[in-house]
Scaffold this motif. Structure first.
Motif, PDB file in Angstrom:
ATOM      1  N   UNK A   2       3.711   5.128  14.406  1.00 42.85           N
ATOM      2  CA  UNK A   2       4.979   4.588  13.936  1.00 42.85           C
ATOM      3  C   UNK A   2       6.135   5.569  14.097  1.00 42.85           C
ATOM      4  N   UNK A   3       7.254   5.109  14.680  1.00 46.57           N
ATOM      5  CA  UNK A   3       8.436   5.958  14.808  1.00 46.57           C
ATOM      6  C   UNK A   3       9.085   6.284  13.459  1.00 46.57           C
ATOM      7  N   UNK A   4       8.677   5.581  12.405  1.00 48.77           N
ATOM      8  CA  UNK A   4       9.198   5.868  11.067  1.00 48.77           C
ATOM      9  C   UNK A   4       8.971   7.337  10.695  1.00 48.77           C
ATOM     10  N   UNK A  13       4.286  -2.463   3.643  1.00 53.13           N
ATOM     11  CA  UNK A  13       4.533  -3.758   3.032  1.00 53.13           C
ATOM     12  C   UNK A  13       3.541  -4.795   3.537  1.00 53.13           C
ATOM     13  N   UNK A  14       3.489  -5.919   2.854  1.00 57.34           N
ATOM     14  CA  UNK A  14       2.526  -6.972   3.196  1.00 57.34           C
ATOM     15  C   UNK A  14       2.704  -7.492   4.620  1.00 57.34           C
ATOM     16  N   UNK A  15       3.923  -7.433   5.147  1.00 57.95           N
ATOM     17  CA  UNK A  15       4.161  -7.909   6.511  1.00 57.95           C
ATOM     18  C   UNK A  15       3.906  -6.833   7.570  1.00 57.95           C
ATOM     19  N   UNK A  16       3.432  -5.664   7.124  1.00 64.01           N
ATOM     20  CA  UNK A  16       3.122  -4.575   8.038  1.00 64.01           C
ATOM     21  C   UNK A  16       4.246  -3.572   8.229  1.00 64.01           C
ATOM     22  N   UNK A  17       5.414  -3.857   7.672  1.00 61.76           N
ATOM     23  CA  UNK A  17       6.543  -2.928   7.752  1.00 61.76           C
ATOM     24  C   UNK A  17       6.172  -1.612   7.085  1.00 61.76           C
ATOM     25  N   UNK A  18       6.530  -0.502   7.718  1.00 63.99           N
ATOM     26  CA  UNK A  18       6.241   0.829   7.195  1.00 63.99           C
ATOM     27  C   UNK A  18       7.555   1.505   6.851  1.00 63.99           C
ATOM     28  N   UNK A  19       7.607   2.142   5.696  1.00 67.34           N
ATOM     29  CA  UNK A  19       8.785   2.894   5.277  1.00 67.34           C
ATOM     30  C   UNK A  19       8.344   4.116   4.484  1.00 67.34           C
ATOM     31  N   UNK A  39       0.850  -1.187   0.000  1.00 62.99           N
ATOM     32  CA  UNK A  39       0.000   0.000   0.000  1.00 62.99           C
ATOM     33  C   UNK A  39       0.887   1.239   0.000  1.00 62.99           C
ATOM     34  N   UNK A  40       0.520   2.202  -0.832  1.00 58.82           N
ATOM     35  CA  UNK A  40       1.242   3.470  -0.878  1.00 58.82           C
ATOM     36  C   UNK A  40       0.257   4.571  -0.529  1.00 58.82           C
ATOM     37  N   UNK A  41       0.518   5.254   0.580  1.00 63.57           N
ATOM     38  CA  UNK A  41      -0.308   6.389   0.968  1.00 63.57           C
ATOM     39  C   UNK A  41       0.349   7.650   0.435  1.00 63.57           C
ATOM     40  N   UNK A  42      -0.435   8.464  -0.257  1.00 64.91           N
ATOM     41  CA  UNK A  42       0.086   9.693  -0.825  1.00 64.91           C
ATOM     42  C   UNK A  42      -1.036  10.600  -1.267  1.00 64.91           C
ATOM     43  N   UNK A  99      10.703   5.314   2.288  1.00 62.15           N
ATOM     44  CA  UNK A  99      11.746   5.275   1.267  1.00 62.15           C
ATOM     45  C   UNK A  99      11.304   4.444   0.065  1.00 62.15           C
ATOM     46  N   UNK A 100      11.175   5.065  -1.115  1.00 69.23           N
ATOM     47  CA  UNK A 100      10.791   4.310  -2.308  1.00 69.23           C
ATOM     48  C   UNK A 100      11.753   3.162  -2.616  1.00 69.23           C
ATOM     49  N   UNK A 101      13.030   3.368  -2.313  1.00 66.95           N
ATOM     50  CA  UNK A 101      14.027   2.336  -2.585  1.00 66.95           C
ATOM     51  C   UNK A 101      13.741   1.051  -1.809  1.00 66.95           C
ATOM     52  N   UNK A 102      13.149   1.165  -0.628  1.00 70.05           N
ATOM     53  CA  UNK A 102      12.846  -0.008   0.190  1.00 70.05           C
ATOM     54  C   UNK A 102      11.824  -0.935  -0.458  1.00 70.05           C
ATOM     55  N   UNK A 103      11.068  -0.423  -1.423  1.00 66.78           N
ATOM     56  CA  UNK A 103      10.070  -1.254  -2.111  1.00 66.78           C
ATOM     57  C   UNK A 103      10.419  -1.445  -3.589  1.00 66.78           C
ATOM     58  N   UNK A 104      11.676  -1.141  -3.935  1.00 69.46           N
ATOM     59  CA  UNK A 104      12.140  -1.376  -5.298  1.00 69.46           C
ATOM     60  C   UNK A 104      11.808  -0.282  -6.282  1.00 69.46           C
ATOM     61  N   UNK A 105      11.464   0.908  -5.788  1.00 70.43           N
ATOM     62  CA  UNK A 105      11.163   2.027  -6.679  1.00 70.43           C
ATOM     63  C   UNK A 105      12.302   3.033  -6.653  1.00 70.43           C
ATOM     64  N   UNK A 106      12.349   3.854  -7.671  1.00 71.57           N
ATOM     65  CA  UNK A 106      13.386   4.869  -7.759  1.00 71.57           C
ATOM     66  C   UNK A 106      13.032   6.079  -6.914  1.00 71.57           C
TER      67      UNK A 106
END
Length: 104
Positions: free
Chosen positions: A48-50, A67-73, A3-6, A75-82
């Motif tokens: 989230x402290x993120x 992410x699917x496991x609930x990880x929040x980031x 999921x991408x919130x924006x 950073x686009x790089x963390x999900x394979x985006x530029x």
């Protein structure tokens, strides 16, 4: 699914959204079009402290990736985006998403 919130009015979110067109691994959730989406994002941001650095700098913290496991980031790089390019940093006045008007 990631999921991408924006928001469609955020240049950083626009750059991310362009990269995921037609990619069913991602779901873009526009927090500016429906209050329920905004509430979902605020719940994440409040807990989230993120987001601590973003909040300290007066930024919203978007785009945000869950992410699917609930990880929040945030950073686009963390999900394979530029990441954003310098060309995308040229925001029109009013087309930004921080309290001080400097970006997302």
């Amino acid at each position: 699914m990631i999921k991408i919130y924006g928001m469609k009015t955020c240049v950083h979110c626009q750059a991310v959204e362009r990269q995921i067109v037609g990619d069913d691994r991602f779901e873009f959730i526009d927090i500016g079009t429906y209050v329920g989406n905004m509430k979902e994002f605020i719940r994440l941001r409040d807990k989230s402290p993120v987001f601590d650095e973003s909040k300290a700098g007066g930024y919203i913290g978007i785009p945000c990736f869950v992410l699917e496991d609930g990880t929040i980031t945030i950073s686009p790089e963390d999900v394979g985006l530029l990441p954003n390019s310098d060309e995308e940093e040229t925001e029109e006045e009013g087309d930004n998403c921080s309290i001080d008007g400097k970006g997302c």
